[in-house]
Design a protein around this motif. Structure first.
Motif, mmCIF file in Angstrom:
data_model
loop_
_atom_site.group_PDB
_atom_site.id
_atom_site.type_symbol
_atom_site.label_atom_id
_atom_site.label_comp_id
_atom_site.label_asym_id
_atom_site.label_seq_id
_atom_site.Cartn_x
_atom_site.Cartn_y
_atom_site.Cartn_z
ATOM 1 N N PHE A 103 31.163 37.856 3.000
ATOM 2 C CA PHE A 103 29.740 37.962 2.222
ATOM 3 C C PHE A 103 30.012 37.850 0.758
ATOM 4 O O PHE A 103 29.300 36.995 0.012
ATOM 5 N N SER A 146 27.853 34.628 9.694
ATOM 6 C CA SER A 146 26.859 35.344 9.664
ATOM 7 C C SER A 146 27.024 36.224 8.130
ATOM 8 O O SER A 146 26.025 36.150 7.438
ATOM 9 N N GLY A 147 28.245 36.506 8.010
ATOM 10 C CA GLY A 147 28.561 36.945 6.547
ATOM 11 C C GLY A 147 28.420 36.031 5.331
ATOM 12 O O GLY A 147 27.736 36.374 4.367
ATOM 13 N N SER A 150 24.474 35.598 4.911
ATOM 14 C CA SER A 150 24.045 36.995 4.070
ATOM 15 C C SER A 150 24.325 36.764 2.634
ATOM 16 O O SER A 150 23.582 37.296 1.820
ATOM 17 N N ALA A 153 22.490 34.542 0.862
ATOM 18 C CA ALA A 153 20.845 34.873 0.687
ATOM 19 C C ALA A 153 20.706 36.106 -0.227
ATOM 20 O O ALA A 153 19.957 36.057 -1.200
ATOM 21 N N HIS A 154 21.869 36.850 -0.191
ATOM 22 C CA HIS A 154 21.833 38.134 -0.926
ATOM 23 C C HIS A 154 22.011 37.678 -2.535
ATOM 24 O O HIS A 154 21.003 38.078 -3.391
ATOM 25 N N GLN A 428 16.694 32.837 5.966
ATOM 26 C CA GLN A 428 17.355 34.029 5.325
ATOM 27 C C GLN A 428 17.382 33.782 3.807
ATOM 28 O O GLN A 428 17.502 34.487 3.103
ATOM 29 N N TYR A 429 17.123 32.420 3.412
ATOM 30 C CA TYR A 429 17.059 32.030 1.891
ATOM 31 C C TYR A 429 15.622 32.144 1.456
ATOM 32 O O TYR A 429 14.777 31.638 2.048
ATOM 33 N N ARG B 103 13.350 48.404 5.913
ATOM 34 C CA ARG B 103 14.259 47.216 6.029
ATOM 35 C C ARG B 103 13.428 46.640 7.496
ATOM 36 O O ARG B 103 12.742 47.018 8.373
ATOM 37 N N LYS B 108 16.969 41.131 8.767
ATOM 38 C CA LYS B 108 17.403 40.118 8.223
ATOM 39 C C LYS B 108 16.158 39.683 7.226
ATOM 40 O O LYS B 108 15.149 39.862 7.415
ATOM 41 N N GLY B 142 13.338 41.065 2.561
ATOM 42 C CA GLY B 142 14.263 41.862 3.485
ATOM 43 C C GLY B 142 13.747 43.201 3.971
ATOM 44 O O GLY B 142 14.085 43.685 4.852
#
Lengths: 800, 236
Positions: A103, A146-147, A150, A153-154, A428-429, B103, B108, B142
């Motif tokens: 992450f 997955s990490g 994310s 994305a974060h 997720q983006y 959330r 996600k 999110g």
């Protein structure tokens, strides 16, 4: 706390050889102290110095009339896009940190590349990424995947940069050593280009951003070692922690600051933190810098000079301010509530002098440190495994027989994670923030628009400044299997596929950035891979007039089982002339004609395009054979022709054939338009390839003119007696694109293509709910609903 | 017509909101979060982004900013305020709108286009949307799962405060059409007096056919038409 004595062991721990240590002594004229040793170790790491690759990188084309700042001069190159506007872009890896802490490793990879771009004075407006992971069936791989997603994305979503494109492949060779390459593109006016030089003797040096902690200690050195089984435990402290909120503030403050004209030089503190930013700016300015570490904001008590100089705490910038204008700078930092400190001064000594607690803890010549790193001409030797690769034949691999086998193969390929839809990733983006995304992820390339308010603000803001919106296409490509099987051809294919993706979207390439992900350069076989791949990339970039404007080298990518497949990621940017040229890959309307541009199967390839193919990997569990041939002249001809057709109007969709070949590409054209959540716009097609498989002569066209102009044969020559069905449907012969147009346009388009020397043939018609393919006597039909489900949900199912 | 777009330290859709409104031919300017007045604007947009990094809870810190005190006053006086995405969260946190955003059910971040059914056409934000029109607008969040307790939900229904709901292409409020698990497929609500609204989808990103949808304009145009009516009435 007493500093450790310098012993040969300590030198070795710093990844410096005995010879390198001798050179350090020669430069200093004495033994280095502990802090100085640390500084040399990071500055002379591969990550900062390119000591193993510099001679190779010289082969890249770096010039064109559009290049305003060439590769290697600053943090990122700058290219002209007309009307006084420019773009700056670059790709950079964060592989090792992501292997240890996915992450944060990936998040800070995004943070680092964003800083490289706004340091140039450009406003970041788009991001993409290129990712590689092991086999998705492995739970540890899923955790990393997955990490990493994310983390990207974060950081990107919070910063407010649209992540518009990318690529993700899964292959065992990346197990334990994922690749995370992050790309960012920014826009600016020509006069806004900022420089990372410490200019002006007596100018104060400012530090802005969060306090320095012990995180990311010597990350650059860590990036330049093999990963071992213990890496995860030992190196977690080398992974930085990112704060995208802070980055956003730093970016806004820096752009505002640059607009005041009070900045003499600016540099981000990325790899090797304070060390690298001070030496590099001083080296570029031909000056020296005196730093007072007591003034540096510190997160922990009792930090040593070694730690302060080598920390890679994120979101920090070094800014050299025109003397007398300090107050303007402070006012802007305060407006954005940013921590800052005046930490030093530019000197005329050429020395980097670091003081801490009243003592001089480092005193070294900045230019020599930055520019005089040792250069190694490593030994290269062709790897032994290539003998088997070249000897590989299709004997013993039975061809596909009957519609059931064809049906099953397409389904298997569409569900193969490297081919399956990447919506699990890109949804997720945030790919739309900044109101510029004209073509969202899921087509051959993303298209973004540059509008007036995309530009960094300018105090000379001319209300009358007008320019037409500009359109840029972005793509990132590399097939690691091809590069493993033939690094030179793999390198060329990475470039040609990128250029083809741009052409399919309506764009002409203007520049590129590469990320060389390879194994340990001390291994001659691995170094040979690197050398050959760079040769292929360089030839490709020259052929498409897409100079390399910067990039990144990541070596030592291996796990205890061996090296990764060599992965020279190629990111390319193209310019689209006008809005009407923006083209997407999916079929549009019932009744449209489907045309294949390019030779259906390469008749000069004994493996008929199956070498290294996804089909061999998926259906025969084999990654071997020489990859498809890549003739740059053919590639260029195809792209020029396609772009001409698009610009002339009439082309409704264009999609290139890559992994999985013609049939996967056709299926994608039917199922990849996803305008709204849970409601894909599916459209079928009827394809007839039967005259490719039977050997009877194609009925001659009524007009004999086509022969007179040397119509290229769009049929396989009879010299290839055994055209395999699997090769026709799933082979990966290069230089092929599927285009559609309205029925009446079809003849015009095929004629024009042939006139340009590109094989072209109508192979079917868009329409209905099914995809139907006739090959030989076999007809195979799929429901587009089922194909979509298989392809769209494959990664979601693998991750569930 | 002049819109004010709030600018928190990490707002990142502020520029997009300005672009959308100027694209419609109206004025729009930033209002910095440290300002204590909203100036002479006729409507306010609380834009998307991560306001103060959202380290506590989305929108939780922004409510204490000086500018939000001025926005509260503006809303109490009947001014039009629309919160988008993080701006919706800010309005809920500051009590200008009921309910809360938590959330996403799938845990996600989700970025994609959704279809919105307009549930009440009699507000300044929705009056301009044709009755049978589904709005195709992107989401990117999110924490967009709308939640309200039973009592609040009843009030929302009784007062017709539910403005937009996630729907499928037939206009049905299905689970599949709901991207985040929001209760009753709620995408956006208003206050009881219908002058403050918030929604998770981004109408400012659906403002040009070049960006694949211009449906978001219907919401801003509706506000503009209503404001024009109000100013005409004031002149008369």
């Amino acid at each position: 706390m007493p500093e450790p004595a310098i012993t040969p062991e300590l030198v070795a721990e710093h990844n410096l050889t005995a010879e390198e240590y001798e050179k350090i002594k020669e430069i200093l004229g004495r033994e280095p102290n502990y802090t100085e040793l640390g500084i040399f170790s990071v500055m002379w790491s591969e990550h900062c110095s390119y000591k193993n690759t510099r001679p190779l990188l010289k082969g890249f084309p770096t010039k064109s009339p559009k290049v305003l700042v060439p590769a290697g001069e600053e943090n990122a190159g700058v290219l002209d896009i007309g009307d006084g506007l420019a773009i700056s872009f670059k790709i950079e890896s964060h592989n090792h940190p992501s292997a240890v802490e996915p992450f944060q490793g990936a998040a800070t990879g995004v943070g680092g590349i964003l800083r490289d771009i706004f340091t140039m004075g450009a406003r970041p407006i788009a991001a993409m990424n290129s990712l590689r992971f092991g086999d998705i069936s492995n739970p540890e791989v899923r955790r990393l995947f997955s990490g990493v997603v994310s983390g990207i994305a974060h950081y990107g979503n919070c910063f407010g940069i649209p992540t518009v494109a990318g690529e993700v492949y899964f292959d065992k060779s990346y197990e334990g050593n994922p690749l995370v390459n992050a790309f960012c593109l920014g826009v600016l006016r020509h006069e806004q280009i900022a420089r990372g030089a410490a200019k002006g003797i007596g100018n104060p040096v400012f530090y802005v951003g969060p306090a320095t902690g012990r995180d990311g200690l010597a990350g650059a050195a860590f990036a330049s070692q093999d990963l071992t089984e213990d890496s995860q435990e030992q190196q977690r402290g080398s992974v930085q922690v990112g704060d995208p909120f802070m980055e956003k503030l730093v970016c806004e403050a820096c752009l505002e600051l640059l607009d005041t004209g009070a900045v003499a030089g600016i540099q981000d503190m990325g790899a090797a933190g304070l060390t690298c930013s001070t030496c590099e700016t001083a080296a570029r300015g031909g000056t020296g810098i005196e730093l007072d570490l007591d003034k540096v904001p510190q997160r922990g008590p009792d930090m040593t000079s070694y730690e302060l100089m080598l920390s890679e705490s994120q979101e920090r910038m070094l800014i050299i301010v025109e003397k007398g204008r300090e107050d303007e700078v402070k006012r802007i930092f305060d407006k954005w509530d940013l921590p800052w400190a005046q930490v030093g001064v530019v000197t005329d000594t050429g020395q980097m002098v670091v003081k801490h607690k009243g003592e001089i803890v480092a005193d070294m010549p900045a230019a020599k440190l930055a520019d005089d790193a040792p250069i190694y001409h490593r030994e290269a030797r062709e790897p032994k495994y290539l003998k088997n690769v070249r000897a590989f034949t299709l004997d013993g691999f039975s061809d596909l027989d009957g519609s059931d086998a064809i049906n099953e193969t397409l389904n298997k390929l569409l569900a193969w994670p490297s081919i399956a839809s990447k919506n699990w990733v890109f949804r997720q983006y945030d790919f739309q923030v900044r109101n510029g995304t004209c073509l969202i992820p899921g087509s051959d390339a993303a298209v973004i628009r540059v509008k007036k308010d995309s530009m960094p603000k300018s105090k000379n803001d001319d209300p009358d400044e007008t320019f037409d919106d500009k359109f840029l296409a972005l793509t990132s490509d590399c097939n690691g299997a091809y590069t493993y099987l033939d690094p030179y051809v793999g390198g060329k294919i990475a470039v040609t596929e990128a250029a083809r993706n741009l052409a399919c979207s309506g764009a002409l390439p203007i520049g590129s950035t590469d990320n060389l992900n390879f194994g340990n350069p001390h291994n001659p076989e691995l170094f040979w891979q690197l050398k050959e791949a760079v040769r292929g990339l360089a030839e490709g970039c020259s052929a498409f007039e897409a100079p390399v404007t910067g990039g990144n080298v990541s070596l030592y990518n291996q796990n205890p089982d061996g090296a990764i497949d060599p992965t020279p990621t190629m990111s390319m940017v193209g310019l689209i002339e006008c809005e009407g040229d923006i083209t997407s890959q999916w079929f549009k309307d019932e009744g449209d004609a489907i045309i294949l541009l390019g030779e259906p199967v390469d008749s000069e390839d004994k493996l008929q395009g199956l070498g290294g193919s996804a089909y061999l990997q998926v259906s025969h569990d084999t990654k071997s054979g020489t990859p498809p041939r890549c003739e740059l002249d053919d590639a260029r001809k195809l792209n020029t022709t396609l772009l001409g057709l698009i610009q002339a109007g009439g082309v409704k969709s264009a999609h290139d054939c890559s992994e999985g070949g013609l049939l996967v590409a056709l299926a994608e054209c039917c199922i990849s338009n996803n305008p709204t959540r849970e409601t894909p716009a599916l459209i079928g097609a009827s394809i007839d390839l039967s005259d490719q498989t039977d050997q009877s002569d194609e009925p001659k066209a009524a007009d004999s003119e086509s022969d007179a102009i040397g119509e290229p044969n769009s049929k396989l020559p009879s010299s290839t007696p055994h055209l395999r069905t699997d090769a026709l449907l799933f082979g990966e012969t290069q230089h092929r694109v599927i285009v559609t147009c309205s029925d009446p346009e079809a003849a015009k388009i095929t004629d024009r293509a042939k006139l340009m020397g590109v094989p072209a043939k109508r192979i079917g018609t868009v329409g209905g709910e099914n995809l139907t393919i006739k090959s030989g006597d076999t007809e195979t039909t799929w429901s587009t609903t089922n194909l979509h489900d298989t392809w769209w949900n494959a990664i979601d199912r693998a991750m569930a | 017509m002049k819109f004010g777009v709030l600018q928190f330290p990490a707002s990142n859709c502020d520029q997009d909101a300005i672009h959308a409104i100027r694209h419609l031919g109206h004025e729009a300017d930033y209002i910095w979060h440290k300002e204590e007045s909203v100036g002479d604007v006729q409507a306010i947009v609380v834009p998307g982004g991560f306001s103060y990094g959202d380290y506590l809870r989305c929108g939780a810190i922004a409510q204490f900013s000086p500018v939000m005190q001025a926005v509260k006053k503006f809303a109490e006086d009947g001014g039009f305020v629309i919160g988008i995405c993080n701006g919706f969260q800010v309005l809920c946190e500051s009590g200008l709108l009921p309910g809360a955003l938590v959330r996403n059910k799938a845990l996600k971040f989700r970025c994609e286009h959704v279809l919105l059914k307009t549930a009440n056409h009699k507000t300044p934000f929705t009056a301009g949307t044709p009755h049978d029109k589904l709005l195709r607008i992107p989401i990117a969040h999110g924490e967009g799962c709308y939640f309200a307790d039973d009592e609040t939900l009843k009030k929302l229904k009784d007062n017709h405060q539910i403005l937009w709901q996630y729907a499928d292409s037939n206009g049905e409020l299905t689970d599949a059409a709901n991207p985040n698990g929001s209760i009753n497929n709620i995408a956006g609500v208003s206050n009881a007096t219908h002058n403050v609204a918030g929604l998770m989808p981004h109408p400012e990103r659906a403002c040009e056919s070049l960006l694949d949808s211009a449906d978001g304009n219907l919401i801003f145009e509706s506000m503009i038409a209503k404001l024009a009516g109000v100013s005409e009435a004031a002149v008369a």
